[in-house]
Design an enzyme around this catalytic site. Sequence first.
Site, PDB file in Angstrom:
ATOM      1  N   HIS A  17     -42.686  40.279 -32.514  1.00  0.00           N
ATOM      2  CA  HIS A  17     -43.181  41.647 -32.340  1.00  0.00           C
ATOM      3  C   HIS A  17     -42.510  42.581 -33.351  1.00  0.00           C
ATOM      4  O   HIS A  17     -43.158  43.452 -33.944  1.00  0.00           O
ATOM      5  CB  HIS A  17     -42.859  42.176 -30.932  1.00  0.00           C
ATOM      6  CG  HIS A  17     -43.550  41.458 -29.811  1.00  0.00           C
ATOM      7  ND1 HIS A  17     -42.876  40.910 -28.743  1.00  0.00           N
ATOM      8  CD2 HIS A  17     -44.866  41.228 -29.572  1.00  0.00           C
ATOM      9  CE1 HIS A  17     -43.744  40.377 -27.896  1.00  0.00           C
ATOM     10  NE2 HIS A  17     -44.959  40.547 -28.373  1.00  0.00           N
ATOM     11  N   LYS A  41     -50.204  40.084 -15.106  1.00  0.00           N
ATOM     12  CA  LYS A  41     -49.038  39.265 -14.775  1.00  0.00           C
ATOM     13  C   LYS A  41     -47.901  40.182 -14.340  1.00  0.00           C
ATOM     14  O   LYS A  41     -47.733  41.260 -14.892  1.00  0.00           O
ATOM     15  CB  LYS A  41     -48.637  38.427 -15.989  1.00  0.00           C
ATOM     16  CG  LYS A  41     -48.778  39.186 -17.302  1.00  0.00           C
ATOM     17  CD  LYS A  41     -48.890  38.276 -18.490  1.00  0.00           C
ATOM     18  CE  LYS A  41     -49.294  39.117 -19.715  1.00  0.00           C
ATOM     19  NZ  LYS A  41     -49.374  38.413 -20.939  1.00  0.00           N
ATOM     20  N   ARG A  90     -50.845  35.329 -34.421  1.00  0.00           N
ATOM     21  CA  ARG A  90     -49.907  34.250 -34.764  1.00  0.00           C
ATOM     22  C   ARG A  90     -50.649  33.041 -35.300  1.00  0.00           C
ATOM     23  O   ARG A  90     -50.263  32.435 -36.272  1.00  0.00           O
ATOM     24  CB  ARG A  90     -49.094  33.830 -33.532  1.00  0.00           C
ATOM     25  CG  ARG A  90     -48.114  34.861 -33.072  1.00  0.00           C
ATOM     26  CD  ARG A  90     -47.621  34.571 -31.689  1.00  0.00           C
ATOM     27  NE  ARG A  90     -48.718  34.568 -30.743  1.00  0.00           N
ATOM     28  CZ  ARG A  90     -48.583  34.506 -29.427  1.00  0.00           C
ATOM     29  NH1 ARG A  90     -47.396  34.406 -28.907  1.00  0.00           N
ATOM     30  NH2 ARG A  90     -49.625  34.518 -28.641  1.00  0.00           N
ATOM     31  N   SER A 128     -43.352  35.713 -25.757  1.00  0.00           N
ATOM     32  CA  SER A 128     -42.411  36.215 -24.743  1.00  0.00           C
ATOM     33  C   SER A 128     -42.279  35.200 -23.606  1.00  0.00           C
ATOM     34  O   SER A 128     -41.177  34.992 -23.081  1.00  0.00           O
ATOM     35  CB  SER A 128     -42.911  37.544 -24.161  1.00  0.00           C
ATOM     36  OG  SER A 128     -43.005  38.507 -25.172  1.00  0.00           O
TER      37      SER A 128
HETATM   38  O1  PNS Z   1     -48.947  41.840 -25.086  1.00  0.00           O
HETATM   39  P1  PNS Z   1     -50.302  41.623 -24.451  1.00  0.00           P
HETATM   40  O2  PNS Z   1     -50.126  41.268 -22.991  1.00  0.00           O
HETATM   41  O3  PNS Z   1     -51.124  40.602 -25.196  1.00  0.00           O
HETATM   42  O4  PNS Z   1     -51.076  43.034 -24.528  1.00  0.00           O
HETATM   43  C1  PNS Z   1     -52.378  43.171 -24.008  1.00  0.00           C
HETATM   44  C2  PNS Z   1     -52.804  44.654 -23.964  1.00  0.00           C
HETATM   45  C3  PNS Z   1     -51.768  45.491 -23.245  1.00  0.00           C
HETATM   46  C4  PNS Z   1     -52.960  45.167 -25.378  1.00  0.00           C
HETATM   47  C5  PNS Z   1     -54.170  44.711 -23.230  1.00  0.00           C
HETATM   48  O5  PNS Z   1     -54.075  44.046 -22.013  1.00  0.00           O
HETATM   49  C6  PNS Z   1     -54.653  46.138 -22.972  1.00  0.00           C
HETATM   50  O6  PNS Z   1     -55.031  46.843 -23.879  1.00  0.00           O
HETATM   51  N1  PNS Z   1     -54.606  46.561 -21.694  1.00  0.00           N
HETATM   52  C7  PNS Z   1     -55.014  47.902 -21.292  1.00  0.00           C
HETATM   53  C8  PNS Z   1     -56.299  47.876 -20.485  1.00  0.00           C
HETATM   54  C9  PNS Z   1     -57.497  47.904 -21.386  1.00  0.00           C
HETATM   55  O7  PNS Z   1     -57.677  48.810 -22.186  1.00  0.00           O
HETATM   56  N2  PNS Z   1     -58.334  46.874 -21.261  1.00  0.00           N
HETATM   57  C10 PNS Z   1     -59.512  46.734 -22.074  1.00  0.00           C
HETATM   58  C11 PNS Z   1     -59.178  46.094 -23.422  1.00  0.00           C
HETATM   59  S1  PNS Z   1     -60.197  44.745 -23.632  1.00  0.00           S
END
Ligand code: PNS
Length: 159
Positions: A17, A41, A90, A128
């Site tokens: 990150h 999660k 990645r 992570s």
């Molecule tokens: O580190 P991660 O868990 O891969 O991050 C995922 C994240 C936080 C970017 C994604 O889950 C997100 O944007 N969540 C907010 C809810 C949202 O906007 N959902 C619609 C996007 S498809």
Amino acid sequence: MKKAIYPGSFDPITNGHIDIVNRAQSLFGEIHISVIENPHKSPLFSISERITLIQQIFADRPGIYVEGFHGLLVDYAKKKHISTIIRGLRAVSDFDYEFQMALTNRHLHPEIDTVFLMTDEKYSYLSSSLVKQVAKFKGNIDSFVPISIARALQEKYPS
Ligand code: PNS
């Protein structure tokens, strides 16, 4: 100065990150690391712990801001008047999910774009969840995370 949001769970932040933040800042100048408050999660680190840990890592870095968000990412981005979302890639295996998210976000708010940056290949296998697994069973995570995160993980998984 150009601005971008780098969203994620960051449970916890890893060297992969951090590599993305560094790359993003050379392109955008101002990076808002946005930590999701309610991922599906259940996180190991609370939202305030994740924010504090990231703030400590970037304490001496102008242009890096850290905060939590909840709800839709695009709504949060719009509220902040930022139209670029950064995501790290990645490997090819990340692509499907990232593609889905980027297009869903574009559908919701067409003026917001997602920019993908590739991590350094030395972090291409890092996540992570794997870091947490290794830490839980007392494996060496020194090359995966900053020392502050390794210590925080030790506290979560005392011997
Ligand atoms: O580190 P991660 O868990 O891969 O991050 C995922 C994240 C936080 C970017 C994604 O889950 C997100 O944007 N969540 C907010 C809810 C949202 O906007 N959902 C619609 C996007 S498809």
